[in-house]
Design an enzyme around this catalytic site. Structure first.
Site, PDB file in Angstrom:
ATOM      1  N   GLU A 247       9.403  -4.405  13.064  1.00 16.91           N
ATOM      2  CA  GLU A 247       9.088  -3.196  12.291  1.00 16.91           C
ATOM      3  C   GLU A 247       7.800  -2.584  12.827  1.00 16.91           C
ATOM      4  OE1 GLU A 247       7.631  -3.867   8.238  1.00 16.91           O
ATOM      5  OE2 GLU A 247       8.776  -2.140   7.562  1.00 16.91           O
TER       6      GLU A 247
ATOM      7  N   GLU B 179      -4.898  -3.903  -1.984  1.00 22.11           N
ATOM      8  CA  GLU B 179      -6.339  -3.657  -2.000  1.00 22.11           C
ATOM      9  C   GLU B 179      -6.710  -2.423  -1.172  1.00 22.11           C
ATOM     10  OE1 GLU B 179      -4.559  -5.945  -0.602  1.00 22.11           O
ATOM     11  OE2 GLU B 179      -5.619  -7.161   0.891  1.00 22.11           O
TER      12      GLU B 179
ATOM     13  N   LYS C 162      -0.948  -6.967  -9.416  1.00 21.66           N
ATOM     14  CA  LYS C 162      -1.906  -7.146  -8.309  1.00 21.66           C
ATOM     15  C   LYS C 162      -1.508  -6.139  -7.227  1.00 21.66           C
ATOM     16  CE  LYS C 162      -2.797  -8.510  -4.656  1.00 21.66           C
ATOM     17  NZ  LYS C 162      -3.250  -7.581  -3.570  1.00 21.66           N
TER      18      LYS C 162
ATOM     19  N   CYS D 284       9.511   2.000   3.589  1.00 20.11           N
ATOM     20  CA  CYS D 284      10.456   0.926   3.914  1.00 20.11           C
ATOM     21  C   CYS D 284      11.871   1.482   4.040  1.00 20.11           C
ATOM     22  CB  CYS D 284      10.404  -0.168   2.878  1.00 20.11           C
ATOM     23  SG  CYS D 284      11.062   0.382   1.321  1.00 20.11           S
TER      24      CYS D 284
ATOM     25  N   PHE E 233       0.811  -1.224   0.000  1.00 20.65           N
ATOM     26  CA  PHE E 233       0.000   0.000   0.000  1.00 20.65           C
ATOM     27  C   PHE E 233       0.840   1.269   0.000  1.00 20.65           C
ATOM     28  CE2 PHE E 233       0.921  -0.004   4.546  1.00 20.65           C
ATOM     29  CZ  PHE E 233       1.005   1.348   4.823  1.00 20.65           C
TER      30      PHE E 233
ATOM     31  N   SER F 232       5.344  -6.994   3.401  1.00 22.63           N
ATOM     32  CA  SER F 232       5.939  -7.328   4.699  1.00 22.63           C
ATOM     33  C   SER F 232       6.699  -8.664   4.600  1.00 22.63           C
ATOM     34  CB  SER F 232       4.841  -7.387   5.758  1.00 22.63           C
ATOM     35  OG  SER F 232       3.801  -8.232   5.319  1.00 22.63           O
TER      36      SER F 232
HETATM   37  P1  NAD Z   1       1.530  -6.588   3.049  1.00 20.51           P
HETATM   38  O1  NAD Z   1       2.549  -7.650   3.151  1.00 20.51           O
HETATM   39  O2  NAD Z   1       0.384  -6.594   3.997  1.00 20.51           O
HETATM   40  O3  NAD Z   1       0.857  -6.610   1.582  1.00 20.51           O
HETATM   41  C1  NAD Z   1       1.648  -6.641   0.412  1.00 20.51           C
HETATM   42  C2  NAD Z   1       0.872  -7.392  -0.671  1.00 20.51           C
HETATM   43  O4  NAD Z   1       0.650  -8.733  -0.230  1.00 20.51           O
HETATM   44  C3  NAD Z   1      -0.494  -6.794  -0.971  1.00 20.51           C
HETATM   45  O5  NAD Z   1      -0.700  -6.789  -2.364  1.00 20.51           O
HETATM   46  C4  NAD Z   1      -1.454  -7.741  -0.256  1.00 20.51           C
HETATM   47  O6  NAD Z   1      -2.706  -7.853  -0.903  1.00 20.51           O
HETATM   48  C5  NAD Z   1      -0.728  -9.071  -0.290  1.00 20.51           C
HETATM   49  N1  NAD Z   1      -1.051  -9.918   0.861  1.00 20.51           N
HETATM   50  C6  NAD Z   1      -1.401  -9.521   2.107  1.00 20.51           C
HETATM   51  N2  NAD Z   1      -1.605 -10.583   2.900  1.00 20.51           N
HETATM   52  C7  NAD Z   1      -1.370 -11.686   2.152  1.00 20.51           C
HETATM   53  C8  NAD Z   1      -1.414 -13.096   2.417  1.00 20.51           C
HETATM   54  N3  NAD Z   1      -1.736 -13.566   3.622  1.00 20.51           N
HETATM   55  N4  NAD Z   1      -1.103 -13.931   1.413  1.00 20.51           N
HETATM   56  C9  NAD Z   1      -0.774 -13.468   0.207  1.00 20.51           C
HETATM   57  N5  NAD Z   1      -0.727 -12.152  -0.096  1.00 20.51           N
HETATM   58  C10 NAD Z   1      -1.019 -11.273   0.862  1.00 20.51           C
HETATM   59  O7  NAD Z   1       2.308  -5.195   3.089  1.00 20.51           O
HETATM   60  P2  NAD Z   1       1.705  -3.731   3.191  1.00 20.51           P
HETATM   61  O8  NAD Z   1       1.160  -3.514   4.560  1.00 20.51           O
HETATM   62  O9  NAD Z   1       0.831  -3.449   2.041  1.00 20.51           O
HETATM   63  O10 NAD Z   1       3.033  -2.867   2.993  1.00 20.51           O
HETATM   64  C11 NAD Z   1       3.892  -2.511   4.032  1.00 20.51           C
HETATM   65  C12 NAD Z   1       5.065  -3.444   4.132  1.00 20.51           C
HETATM   66  O11 NAD Z   1       5.794  -3.435   2.904  1.00 20.51           O
HETATM   67  C13 NAD Z   1       6.068  -3.025   5.191  1.00 20.51           C
HETATM   68  O12 NAD Z   1       6.519  -4.177   5.851  1.00 20.51           O
HETATM   69  C14 NAD Z   1       7.190  -2.378   4.394  1.00 20.51           C
HETATM   70  O13 NAD Z   1       8.444  -2.392   5.010  1.00 20.51           O
HETATM   71  C15 NAD Z   1       7.178  -3.225   3.177  1.00 20.51           C
HETATM   72  N6  NAD Z   1       7.815  -2.562   2.049  1.00 20.51           N
HETATM   73  C16 NAD Z   1       9.040  -3.022   1.663  1.00 20.51           C
HETATM   74  C17 NAD Z   1       9.700  -2.413   0.627  1.00 20.51           C
HETATM   75  C18 NAD Z   1      11.035  -2.914   0.168  1.00 20.51           C
HETATM   76  O14 NAD Z   1      11.444  -2.567  -0.922  1.00 20.51           O
HETATM   77  N7  NAD Z   1      11.740  -3.718   0.940  1.00 20.51           N
HETATM   78  C19 NAD Z   1       9.117  -1.325  -0.029  1.00 20.51           C
HETATM   79  C20 NAD Z   1       7.863  -0.881   0.397  1.00 20.51           C
HETATM   80  C21 NAD Z   1       7.224  -1.521   1.442  1.00 20.51           C
END
Ligand code: NAD
Length: 498
Positions: A383, A176, A173, A281, A149, A226
């Site tokens: 985090e 959401e 994808k 991040c 997000f 994450s």
């Molecule tokens: P998230 O892991 O909740 O979601 C990321 C994606 O995974 C979304 O598209 C979501 O729909 C999907 N997803 C969520 N739960 C899932 C599941 N159980 N099974 C399969 N897919 C699933 O992350 P977020 O809250 O949207 O974003 C924040 C996180 O992203 C933080 O941890 C941040 O550090 C990380 N991030 C990392 C970088 C990097 O380059 N290392 C960059 C930006 C954000």
């Protein structure tokens, strides 16, 4: 109510699952739209469209593919204001940060315009008698990207701009939580001249992610989110024979040495720790001060700076940062603050319960500052992803440098000093993927490459830059023989160095 649909085969397609996710306005806490959540069949339909588009796109010459990127870049620039407003309304970051998000995406599109140059391959004339060897970088086929997000413009561009410029067709994808900007990007890409099916988008949750990870015709998956989900995506995708890169969470440290320019360091770190409500991040949520005097001075100045921050709605041009993305995330950040207190860290500034007049249901968290945080505390090891800065005291550079190196995450790290030799040594030795020297958020420019180490990234190829091109292509090497005259029964000789 406004509904965010899928984009398949060159047009918006309404969802058929009957399942929807709510899209909130984090400034008010109100549901402002809903997003269709895809079924496995809807993902399969997107894959069929991407497959149908693949031969035409892969065989389009690289320069023509790049021309679509040029036009896409122009359209992004022309629509910057609209994109930034839409982004702020769903994410909550202030307009200036949303523009930065879009601009970082544009930077990668600009990089993608030059990809023909990086896809040229190599050539050796005369590797043996009449023998030439050359390599080519070919697209993988239908590929996919799953995004978080927090950068709904930049991160989709990291993935699809590079993959598509290389000749692949793509399924996006997005998160959401804020899918409207990704949908606009996909529409603008089509408007820029991309044939239908080259870039598709499905919205969804775990069901759509699993459909992507197990679909036999998807050859590669890029993920950012994450760490636990990143690890799941990496292991499931690779078990299904795909190439996978999966970027995860972070806990970036800033090392403050006694000889640094303290005024500048505080100014930099206040932006890096609290900007975008800490939901980056590459945010800098841990400051490690070296020596008691440095620590005392840093905490005193940082308290002043943090108290001076204005938290406001995302359209407030004077606000330094806006609300966090959701009610659940606000509760999670506040729980971590309580955890820090329970673990014995010294809470100097408490951002819990922050409300804004007229926006009492918005997801606002004020700036928080902890002093005397110690390794081993859960609130340090995990985090938080919110506007919380944790100060750890160290006695020496060696002790300070061990902290980011030993931490489970290894995305970014920064050092603040005027000692070039110490900085150089630190950069070489630290066990982290991206390093800033007097730079608080060392996000590499688009023609370099982005990626962390340890639990911040699974898989071994980074985003954008030449590494991105390597991820989205496979190399083929051709050895050809065109000897002079009749070769009779002469056996083929494998070229050697002799
Ligand atoms: P998230 O892991 O909740 O979601 C990321 C994606 O995974 C979304 O598209 C979501 O729909 C999907 N997803 C969520 N739960 C899932 C599941 N159980 N099974 C399969 N897919 C699933 O992350 P977020 O809250 O949207 O974003 C924040 C996180 O992203 C933080 O941890 C941040 O550090 C990380 N991030 C990392 C970088 C990097 O380059 N290392 C960059 C930006 C954000």
């Amino acid at each position: 109510m406004r509904e965010v649909s899928h984009f398949i085969g060159g047009k918006q397609v309404a969802g058929t699952s009957g399942r929807f996710g709510d899209i909130y306005n984090p400034n008010t806490g109100e549901v402002q739209a809903r997003v269709a959540l895809a079924t496995t069949d809807e993902v399969a339909a997107a894959v069929e469209n991407a497959k149908a588009a693949l031969p035409g796109w892969a065989n389009t010459n690289p320069q023509r593919r790049a021309r679509v990127m040029y036009e896409f870049k122009r359209l992004l620039e022309a629509n910057m204001d609209e994109l930034a407003e839409l982004l702020s309304s769903e994410h909550g970051k202030v307009i200036a940060d949303s523009k930065g998000d879009v601009q970082r995406g544009i930077d990668v599109v600009e990089f993608a315009c030059g990809i023909p140059h990086l896809q040229k391959g190599e050539y050796t004339e005369g590797a043996g008698p009449g023998i030439d060897v050359y390599s080519m970088r070919q697209p993988l086929g239908v590929v996919a990207g799953i995004t978080p997000f927090n950068f709904p413009a930049m991160i989709p561009c990291w993935m699809f701009a590079v993959a598509i410029a290389c000749g692949n067709t793509f399924i996006l994808k997005p998160s959401e939580k804020d899918p409207s900007v990704p949908l606009r990007l996909v529409e603008l890409f089509r408007e820029a001249g991309a044939p239908e099916g080259v870039l598709n988008m499905v919205n969804g949750d775990k069901e759509s992610v699993d459909a992507i990870l197990t679909h036999p015709d998807i050859k590669a998956v890029s993920f950012v989110g994450s760490s636990d989900i990143a690890q799941y995506v990496y292991s499931t995708g690779t078990a299904h024979g795909k190439r996978v890169q999966a970027m995860g969470g972070a806990k970036n440290h800033g090392i403050i040495l006694p000889d640094c320019n303290m005024e500048q360091a505080v100014k930099d770190i206040v932006g890096a720790a609290y900007g975008s409500a800490g939901e980056r991040c590459m945010a800098l949520p841990v400051a490690v001060t070296v020596g008691q005097k440095t620590g005392d001075e840093f905490v005193e100045r940082m308290l002043d700076a943090a108290r001076g921050l204005k938290v406001g709605v995302s359209t407030d041009t004077e606000a330094h940062y806006g609300p966090v993305v959701s009610a659940a995330h606000k509760a999670k950040v506040e729980d971590y603050i309580q955890m820090g207190v329970d673990e014995g860290a010294d809470l100097k500034l408490d951002g819990r319960g922050h409300t804004l007049q007229g926006h009492e249901n918005g997801y606002f968290v004020g700036p928080s500052l902890f002093d005397h945080v110690k390794p081993g505390m859960r609130s340090y090891e995990e985090e938080i992803f919110g506007p919380v800065l944790q100060v750890v005291r160290a006695e020496s550079l060696e002790e300070a440098a061990r902290l980011p190196s030993n931490h489970q995450y290894g995305n970014g790290v920064a050092i603040f000093t005027q000692n070039g030799r110490a900085a150089r040594e630190f950069a070489a030795q630290v066990n982290v993927g991206m390093v800033g020297i007097n730079v608080p958020i060392p996000v590499p420019v688009s023609y370099h490459t982005f990626g962390g180490w340890k639990r911040s990234a699974f898989g071994d190829t980074n985003q954008h830059g030449p590494e991105g091109v390597r991820f989205w292509t496979k190399i083929k090497t051709v050895t050809s023989r065109w000897p002079e005259g009749d070769i009779g029964d002469q056996a083929f000789i494998i070229p050697t160095m002799q």
